[in-house]
Write a protein that holds these residues in place. Structure first.
Motif, short mmCIF file in Angstrom:
data_model
loop_
_atom_site.label_atom_id
_atom_site.label_comp_id
_atom_site.label_asym_id
_atom_site.label_seq_id
_atom_site.Cartn_x
_atom_site.Cartn_y
_atom_site.Cartn_z
N ASP A 1 -16.85 11.15 -8.58
CA ASP A 1 -17.14 10.31 -9.75
C ASP A 1 -16.33 10.81 -10.95
O ASP A 1 -15.52 11.73 -10.84
N PHE A 2 -16.55 10.19 -12.10
CA PHE A 2 -15.78 10.52 -13.31
C PHE A 2 -15.84 12.01 -13.63
O PHE A 2 -14.80 12.64 -13.85
N ASN A 3 -17.03 12.59 -13.70
CA ASN A 3 -17.17 14.00 -14.08
C ASN A 3 -16.53 14.93 -13.05
O ASN A 3 -15.90 15.93 -13.41
N GLU A 4 -16.67 14.60 -11.78
CA GLU A 4 -16.05 15.42 -10.73
C GLU A 4 -14.53 15.32 -10.81
O GLU A 4 -13.82 16.32 -10.64
N LEU A 5 -14.01 14.12 -11.08
CA LEU A 5 -12.56 13.94 -11.23
C LEU A 5 -12.07 14.71 -12.44
O LEU A 5 -11.02 15.37 -12.38
N ILE B 1 -7.28 6.41 -14.98
CA ILE B 1 -6.85 6.92 -13.67
C ILE B 1 -7.88 6.55 -12.62
O ILE B 1 -7.54 6.06 -11.53
N LEU B 2 -9.15 6.77 -12.93
CA LEU B 2 -10.22 6.44 -11.99
C LEU B 2 -10.19 4.95 -11.65
O LEU B 2 -10.25 4.56 -10.47
N ARG B 3 -10.06 4.12 -12.66
CA ARG B 3 -10.02 2.67 -12.43
C ARG B 3 -8.81 2.27 -11.58
O ARG B 3 -8.92 1.43 -10.69
N ARG B 4 -7.67 2.90 -11.82
CA ARG B 4 -6.44 2.56 -11.07
C ARG B 4 -6.56 2.89 -9.58
O ARG B 4 -6.09 2.15 -8.72
N HIS C 1 -12.58 0.64 -4.18
CA HIS C 1 -13.83 -0.03 -3.82
C HIS C 1 -14.55 -0.62 -5.03
O HIS C 1 -15.55 -1.31 -4.87
N GLY C 2 -14.05 -0.32 -6.23
CA GLY C 2 -14.63 -0.88 -7.44
C GLY C 2 -16.01 -0.36 -7.78
O GLY C 2 -16.78 -1.02 -8.47
N ASP C 3 -16.32 0.86 -7.33
CA ASP C 3 -17.66 1.41 -7.60
C ASP C 3 -17.63 2.60 -8.56
O ASP C 3 -18.62 3.31 -8.70
N GLY C 4 -16.49 2.80 -9.24
CA GLY C 4 -16.40 3.88 -10.22
C GLY C 4 -16.23 5.26 -9.61
O GLY C 4 -16.46 6.26 -10.29
N THR C 5 -15.79 5.31 -8.36
CA THR C 5 -15.59 6.59 -7.69
C THR C 5 -14.30 6.54 -6.85
O THR C 5 -13.75 5.47 -6.61
N ASP D 1 -8.37 7.73 -1.55
CA ASP D 1 -7.98 7.37 -2.91
C ASP D 1 -7.68 8.62 -3.74
O ASP D 1 -6.77 8.63 -4.56
N PHE D 2 -8.47 9.67 -3.50
CA PHE D 2 -8.27 10.95 -4.19
C PHE D 2 -6.89 11.52 -3.86
O PHE D 2 -6.15 11.95 -4.76
N ILE D 3 -6.52 11.49 -2.59
CA ILE D 3 -5.19 11.97 -2.19
C ILE D 3 -4.11 11.15 -2.89
O ILE D 3 -3.18 11.71 -3.47
N GLN D 4 -4.23 9.83 -2.85
CA GLN D 4 -3.21 8.99 -3.47
C GLN D 4 -3.11 9.28 -4.96
O GLN D 4 -2.01 9.40 -5.50
N CYS D 5 -4.24 9.42 -5.62
CA CYS D 5 -4.26 9.72 -7.05
C CYS D 5 -3.48 11.00 -7.33
O CYS D 5 -2.63 11.04 -8.23
N LEU D 6 -3.76 12.04 -6.58
CA LEU D 6 -3.12 13.33 -6.84
C LEU D 6 -1.65 13.33 -6.48
O LEU D 6 -0.84 13.97 -7.16
#
Length: 173
Positions: A92-96, A115-118, A122-126, A131-136
């Motif tokens: 979630d936001f705080n963990e990210l 970044i989280l929204r991008r 799944h559109g659930d705010g997490t 998705d985490f791998i792709q983000c990083l």
């Protein structure tokens, strides 16, 4: 019974290599990876991973490349689990925010929200694991491009619009 890691990975590789070509394409790799939701791994992440480990630019990965990719994904899975404090299976936001800070990113809440929204597929705010791998991966690649211009390492660059466009075009996403 203890099994050598290479033999274990070779069995996985052979099972995933459905066409027996000796290499794995994006669809085959997607079938081998799990994001923890019983849904297929994000196709954009799979393509990014192949791009990172495809040393001969064939669009596929052979067994040695697969071993390196598997190790990379396994390492990120451990990192993901360490930041998934509530064991929800997503970040979630705080963990990210904690994860990014631990990687040296000092970003505003506004930027982290963007970044989280991008990367929230799944559109659930997490962010789920894929998705985490792709983000990083994207953040790492953008940072690498930025660092080439930020020669005095003060976190600021002065560029022309065309330079900005070229930065984005050259960034592997």
């Amino acid at each position: 019974m203890y099994q050598r890691p290479d033999l274990y990975l070779k069995r996985i590789f052979d099972n995933v290599d459905r066409d027996r070509s000796g290499s794995i394409d994006a669809q085959e790799l997607q079938a081998a990876l799990s994001n923890g939701t019983f849904l297929p791994f994000n196709p954009e992440t799979v393509i990014s991973l192949i791009g990172m480990f495809d040393r001969n630019n064939s669009g596929t990965i052979g067994f040695n490349e697969f071993k390196d990719l598997w190790r990379y994904v396994t390492d990120w899975e451990r990192v993901f689990r360490s930041f998934d404090r509530d064991n929800s299976g997503n970040i979630d936001f705080n963990e990210l925010k904690q994860a990014l800070a631990s990687f040296g990113y000092r970003l505003s809440d506004f930027t982290i929200s963007n970044i989280l929204r991008r990367f929230d597929k799944h559109g659930d705010g997490t962010l789920y694991f894929d998705d985490f791998i792709q983000c990083l991966v994207v953040l790492h690649n953008i940072t690498a491009e930025f660092s080439q211009i930020d020669t005095n390492r003060d976190g600021r660059i002065y560029i022309h619009y065309e330079q900005l466009l070229n930065m984005f075009v050259n960034t592997k996403v």
